[in-house]
Motif scaffolding. Structure first.
Motif, PDB file in Angstrom:
ATOM      1  N   ASP A   2     -18.170  35.609  -8.269  1.00 18.06           N
ATOM      2  CA  ASP A   2     -19.167  36.045  -7.299  1.00 18.06           C
ATOM      3  C   ASP A   2     -19.663  34.793  -6.595  1.00 18.06           C
ATOM      4  OD1 ASP A   2     -21.254  37.142  -5.855  1.00 18.06           O
ATOM      5  OD2 ASP A   2     -22.582  37.357  -7.583  1.00 18.06           O
ATOM      6  N   THR A   3     -19.406  34.680  -5.293  1.00 15.74           N
ATOM      7  CA  THR A   3     -19.752  33.450  -4.587  1.00 15.74           C
ATOM      8  C   THR A   3     -21.258  33.273  -4.400  1.00 15.74           C
ATOM      9  OG1 THR A   3     -19.472  34.564  -2.449  1.00 15.74           O
ATOM     10  CG2 THR A   3     -17.562  33.404  -3.347  1.00 15.74           C
ATOM     11  N   ARG A   4     -22.022  34.351  -4.525  1.00 15.89           N
ATOM     12  CA  ARG A   4     -23.474  34.211  -4.348  1.00 15.89           C
ATOM     13  C   ARG A   4     -24.126  33.607  -5.581  1.00 15.89           C
ATOM     14  NH1 ARG A   4     -26.699  39.121  -1.959  1.00 15.89           N
ATOM     15  NH2 ARG A   4     -25.573  38.353  -0.154  1.00 15.89           N
ATOM     16  N   THR A   5     -23.869  34.197  -6.744  1.00 18.06           N
ATOM     17  CA  THR A   5     -24.487  33.669  -7.964  1.00 18.06           C
ATOM     18  C   THR A   5     -23.644  32.566  -8.591  1.00 18.06           C
ATOM     19  OG1 THR A   5     -23.372  35.278  -9.402  1.00 18.06           O
ATOM     20  CG2 THR A   5     -25.498  35.931  -8.448  1.00 18.06           C
ATOM     21  N   GLY A   6     -22.335  32.571  -8.301  1.00 24.56           N
ATOM     22  CA  GLY A   6     -21.442  31.596  -8.899  1.00 24.56           C
ATOM     23  C   GLY A   6     -20.885  32.033 -10.233  1.00 24.56           C
ATOM     24  N   VAL A   7     -21.262  33.234 -10.689  1.00 24.33           N
ATOM     25  CA  VAL A   7     -20.806  33.675 -12.002  1.00 24.33           C
ATOM     26  C   VAL A   7     -19.307  33.981 -11.966  1.00 24.33           C
ATOM     27  CG1 VAL A   7     -21.239  36.148 -11.698  1.00 24.33           C
ATOM     28  CG2 VAL A   7     -21.384  35.130 -13.974  1.00 24.33           C
ATOM     29  N   VAL A   8     -18.608  33.564 -12.994  1.00 24.21           N
ATOM     30  CA  VAL A   8     -17.180  33.851 -13.121  1.00 24.21           C
ATOM     31  C   VAL A   8     -17.030  35.155 -13.885  1.00 24.21           C
ATOM     32  CG1 VAL A   8     -14.963  33.065 -14.012  1.00 24.21           C
ATOM     33  CG2 VAL A   8     -16.574  31.415 -13.063  1.00 24.21           C
ATOM     34  N   LEU A   9     -16.425  36.169 -13.242  1.00 27.41           N
ATOM     35  CA  LEU A   9     -16.271  37.475 -13.853  1.00 27.41           C
ATOM     36  C   LEU A   9     -15.034  37.551 -14.732  1.00 27.41           C
ATOM     37  CD1 LEU A   9     -17.181  39.591 -10.736  1.00 27.41           C
ATOM     38  CD2 LEU A   9     -18.435  39.608 -12.868  1.00 27.41           C
ATOM     39  N   PHE A  10     -13.940  37.035 -14.226  1.00 26.92           N
ATOM     40  CA  PHE A  10     -12.683  37.037 -14.971  1.00 26.92           C
ATOM     41  C   PHE A  10     -11.988  35.704 -14.735  1.00 26.92           C
ATOM     42  CE2 PHE A  10     -13.550  41.454 -13.875  1.00 26.92           C
ATOM     43  CZ  PHE A  10     -13.248  42.156 -15.034  1.00 26.92           C
TER      44      PHE A  10
ATOM     45  N   LYS B 272       5.441  34.164 -22.520  1.00 26.79           N
ATOM     46  CA  LYS B 272       4.478  34.688 -21.568  1.00 26.79           C
ATOM     47  C   LYS B 272       3.129  34.007 -21.739  1.00 26.79           C
ATOM     48  CE  LYS B 272       6.460  39.174 -20.775  1.00 26.79           C
ATOM     49  NZ  LYS B 272       6.270  40.588 -20.660  1.00 26.79           N
ATOM     50  N   SER B 273       2.347  33.953 -20.622  1.00 19.37           N
ATOM     51  CA  SER B 273       1.041  33.316 -20.690  1.00 19.37           C
ATOM     52  C   SER B 273       0.083  33.665 -19.538  1.00 19.37           C
ATOM     53  CB  SER B 273       1.282  31.865 -20.697  1.00 19.37           C
ATOM     54  OG  SER B 273       0.539  30.993 -21.203  1.00 19.37           O
ATOM     55  N   VAL B 274      -1.216  34.199 -19.642  1.00 17.37           N
ATOM     56  CA  VAL B 274      -2.299  34.439 -18.638  1.00 17.37           C
ATOM     57  C   VAL B 274      -3.725  34.347 -19.233  1.00 17.37           C
ATOM     58  CG1 VAL B 274      -3.469  36.122 -17.172  1.00 17.37           C
ATOM     59  CG2 VAL B 274      -1.074  35.926 -17.036  1.00 17.37           C
ATOM     60  N   TRP B 275      -4.811  34.085 -18.354  1.00 17.47           N
ATOM     61  CA  TRP B 275      -6.196  34.147 -18.812  1.00 17.47           C
ATOM     62  C   TRP B 275      -7.117  34.804 -17.790  1.00 17.47           C
ATOM     63  CZ3 TRP B 275      -6.674  28.237 -19.079  1.00 17.47           C
ATOM     64  CH2 TRP B 275      -5.673  27.743 -19.894  1.00 17.47           C
ATOM     65  N   LEU B 276      -8.238  35.348 -18.239  1.00 17.31           N
ATOM     66  CA  LEU B 276      -9.237  35.947 -17.320  1.00 17.31           C
ATOM     67  C   LEU B 276     -10.684  35.889 -17.864  1.00 17.31           C
ATOM     68  CD1 LEU B 276      -8.860  37.778 -14.581  1.00 17.31           C
ATOM     69  CD2 LEU B 276      -9.476  39.549 -16.100  1.00 17.31           C
ATOM     70  N   LEU B 277     -11.664  35.662 -16.973  1.00 22.24           N
ATOM     71  CA  LEU B 277     -13.047  35.426 -17.399  1.00 22.24           C
ATOM     72  C   LEU B 277     -14.182  36.374 -17.031  1.00 22.24           C
ATOM     73  CD1 LEU B 277     -15.499  33.369 -18.065  1.00 22.24           C
ATOM     74  CD2 LEU B 277     -14.193  31.807 -16.860  1.00 22.24           C
TER      75      LEU B 277
ATOM     76  N   PRO C 207     -15.398  36.507 -19.572  1.00 22.08           N
ATOM     77  CA  PRO C 207     -16.559  35.838 -20.170  1.00 22.08           C
ATOM     78  C   PRO C 207     -17.822  36.671 -20.037  1.00 22.08           C
ATOM     79  CG  PRO C 207     -15.337  34.336 -18.767  1.00 22.08           C
ATOM     80  CD  PRO C 207     -14.757  35.705 -18.554  1.00 22.08           C
ATOM     81  N   ALA C 208     -17.948  37.371 -18.906  1.00 21.19           N
ATOM     82  CA  ALA C 208     -19.156  38.158 -18.685  1.00 21.19           C
ATOM     83  C   ALA C 208     -19.280  39.267 -19.717  1.00 21.19           C
ATOM     84  CB  ALA C 208     -19.142  38.747 -17.274  1.00 21.19           C
ATOM     85  N   SER C 209     -18.177  39.933 -20.006  1.00 25.76           N
ATOM     86  CA  SER C 209     -18.193  41.022 -20.981  1.00 25.76           C
ATOM     87  C   SER C 209     -18.553  40.501 -22.369  1.00 25.76           C
ATOM     88  CB  SER C 209     -16.827  41.710 -21.014  1.00 25.76           C
ATOM     89  OG  SER C 209     -16.779  42.685 -22.030  1.00 25.76           O
ATOM     90  N   ILE C 210     -17.959  39.387 -22.741  1.00 27.33           N
ATOM     91  CA  ILE C 210     -18.215  38.818 -24.065  1.00 27.33           C
ATOM     92  C   ILE C 210     -19.664  38.344 -24.169  1.00 27.33           C
ATOM     93  CG2 ILE C 210     -17.547  37.017 -25.707  1.00 27.33           C
ATOM     94  CD1 ILE C 210     -14.732  37.117 -24.303  1.00 27.33           C
ATOM     95  N   THR C 211     -20.137  37.688 -23.101  1.00 26.38           N
ATOM     96  CA  THR C 211     -21.526  37.213 -23.078  1.00 26.38           C
ATOM     97  C   THR C 211     -22.500  38.371 -23.224  1.00 26.38           C
ATOM     98  OG1 THR C 211     -21.072  35.227 -21.765  1.00 26.38           O
ATOM     99  CG2 THR C 211     -23.291  36.140 -21.615  1.00 26.38           C
ATOM    100  N   LEU C 212     -22.232  39.465 -22.509  1.00 22.56           N
ATOM    101  CA  LEU C 212     -23.154  40.591 -22.526  1.00 22.56           C
ATOM    102  C   LEU C 212     -23.206  41.252 -23.898  1.00 22.56           C
ATOM    103  CD1 LEU C 212     -23.580  43.115 -19.660  1.00 22.56           C
ATOM    104  CD2 LEU C 212     -23.680  43.847 -22.015  1.00 22.56           C
ATOM    105  N   ALA C 213     -22.033  41.484 -24.492  1.00 25.30           N
ATOM    106  CA  ALA C 213     -21.995  42.129 -25.808  1.00 25.30           C
ATOM    107  C   ALA C 213     -22.689  41.264 -26.863  1.00 25.30           C
ATOM    108  CB  ALA C 213     -20.555  42.409 -26.212  1.00 25.30           C
ATOM    109  N   LEU C 214     -22.443  39.953 -26.809  1.00 22.66           N
ATOM    110  CA  LEU C 214     -23.067  39.049 -27.776  1.00 22.66           C
ATOM    111  C   LEU C 214     -24.566  38.874 -27.495  1.00 22.66           C
ATOM    112  CD1 LEU C 214     -20.321  36.316 -28.261  1.00 22.66           C
ATOM    113  CD2 LEU C 214     -21.074  38.024 -29.937  1.00 22.66           C
TER     114      LEU C 214
END
Length: 417
Positions: A402-410, A2-7, A77-84
């Motif tokens: 998010d297409t406005r800011t360009g941030v990758v949520l997952f 099995k294999s998947v990723w999310l940001l 990535p957003a969750s990890i960035t925020l916590a760190l």
């Protein structure tokens, strides 16, 4: 196999000096959000934070996929960035420099990072009335251990963190933290803390919840069991959704890319299918924040037919080794870590950074959640285009952005749906 990723992401600085015992901090709720209509200027987000989040996210993705090749990887990535980022407010000296480099924060002062994090959090949570995004932060301090008032107040004000004091020696303490996690992920993630070692003095936790309905839902009557071709040559029958229409689409040199909008269209899922003969792992080597930005900017609305699997996956990973490989080893070293921004004594270090993420994709839309826990220990985070046909029947990459800011949520890489 099995294999998947999310940001994924992230305010009034409270002046003060010295330490305050957590017995005097109290259990304080986060500042109440402004219920008035937000102006466009309020929602502007510093693009340097978006760039940092995405660069850090892709770098972390590569560390994790190389360590578990052929397995699903899914992260926010957003969750990890925020916590760190909350943790980073307490870092100093060599530790601060190492965290800034690993998280791609070079050029952003702590004040700019905090303001950008607050702006991004507000922007995402008001992005689309038809898409639910909630971003919650909390800080749990061991009763009787003193921390700097400014550190606590900065995270409460800029990150909206709930600051709580807890008797970590109480057997019910993990359950208290886990109830907060479950409540802020709508029950998708029920636990992030198993037990609390005697050396642990703080948890800094982020939770992100996403629930978006497709702008154009898939017709359930068209979903059929079809083969999905695994990387090892085997096949697995999966429920394959289908629809035709006009989608933002790109045919790259070795891949196809399509964007599926949610709600009003600001948020979308981007799916990437490597060409036949090219493995997902091989294609991923070409993916970073720069190529991602270049390719997504070239998406053009095109008539086409899309088939993709209905799937759900979850991921549970301790990020210590990946973060050390990205340059943060000093933060985990009890003898070298410097978190004197948290308390005067130089006796704190990162014990564990734990991440959990879940996603479910079906005909109606996508529901996803992620939690990141930073555990702090003590020694003593246009032109007409021809129609296309894209049948996602082999390992693929996807991301919610998010297409406005360009941030990758997952983001995720699915080897087996």
């Amino acid at each position: 196999m099995k294999s998947v990723w999310l940001l994924p992401i992230l305010a009034l600085l409270f002046t003060g000096c010295g330490n305050v015992a957590t017995t005097g901090v109290g259990n304080e709720p986060p500042p109440q959000p402004n219920t008035g209509k937000m102006t466009e200027s309020t929602r502007k987000v510093d693009p340097r934070l978006v760039d940092a989040n995405n660069r850090f996210g892709f770098a972390l993705l590569h560390q994790l996929r190389e360590a578990e090749e052929g397995k699903n990887v899914f992260l926010s990535p957003a969750s990890i960035t925020l916590a760190l980022a909350m943790t980073y407010n307490g870092a100093a000296g060599e530790t601060e420099q190492a965290m800034a480099k690993a998280m791609s924060l070079d050029g952003l002062s702590k004040e700019e990072l905090n303001q950008a994090a607050m702006d991004l959090r507000q922007s995402l949570q008001s992005a689309d009335p038809k898409v639910e995004i909630t971003i919650a932060n909390s800080l749990w301090a061991r009763q009787g251990v003193s921390f700097k008032k400014q550190f606590l107040e900065t995270n409460r004000q800029y990150f909206g963190a709930q600051v709580s004091v807890l008797d970590f020696g109480d057997p019910n303490a993990p359950q208290t933290i886990n109830r907060w996690v479950e409540g802020n992920t709508r029950g998708k993630i029920k636990k992030i803390v198993d037990g609390i070692p005697a050396s642990t003095v703080m948890f800094l936790i982020n939770a992100i919840y996403f629930n978006g309905k497709w702008q154009k839902p898939f017709d359930k009557s068209l979903t059929q069991e079809k083969p999905f071709h695994l990387a090892n040559g085997e096949q697995k029958r999966v429920p394959m959704m289908a629809q035709t229409g006009r989608f933002p689409y790109l045919k790259g040199e070795s891949f196809q890319m399509v964007s599926l909008p949610y709600g009003a269209g600001r948020l979308s899922m981007v799916i990437v299918l490597p060409d036949e003969g090219i493995s997902l792992n091989e294609w991923l080597k070409s993916l970073d924040a720069k190529t991602w930005k270049e390719w997504t900017s070239k998406l053009v609305t095109t008539d086409g037919e899309l088939q993709m699997p209905r799937f759900k996956t979850e991921y549970d990973k301790t990020l210590n080794d990946a973060l050390k490989s990205l340059g943060m080893a000093v933060a985990f070293d009890p003898d070298r870590a410097d978190f004197t921004g948290m308390r005067d004594a130089r006796d704190l270090f990162l014990e564990k950074v734990h991440h959990k993420a879940v996603v479910e994709v079906n005909e109606e839309g996508t529901e996803a959640a992620a939690v990141t826990s930073v555990q702090v220990g003590i020694t003593s985070v246009q032109q007409p285009r021809p129609p296309f046909k894209m049948v996602v029947d082999r390992p693929f990459f996807f991301a919610i952005r998010d297409t406005r800011t360009g941030v990758v949520l997952f983001m995720g890489a699915v080897h087996e749906p």
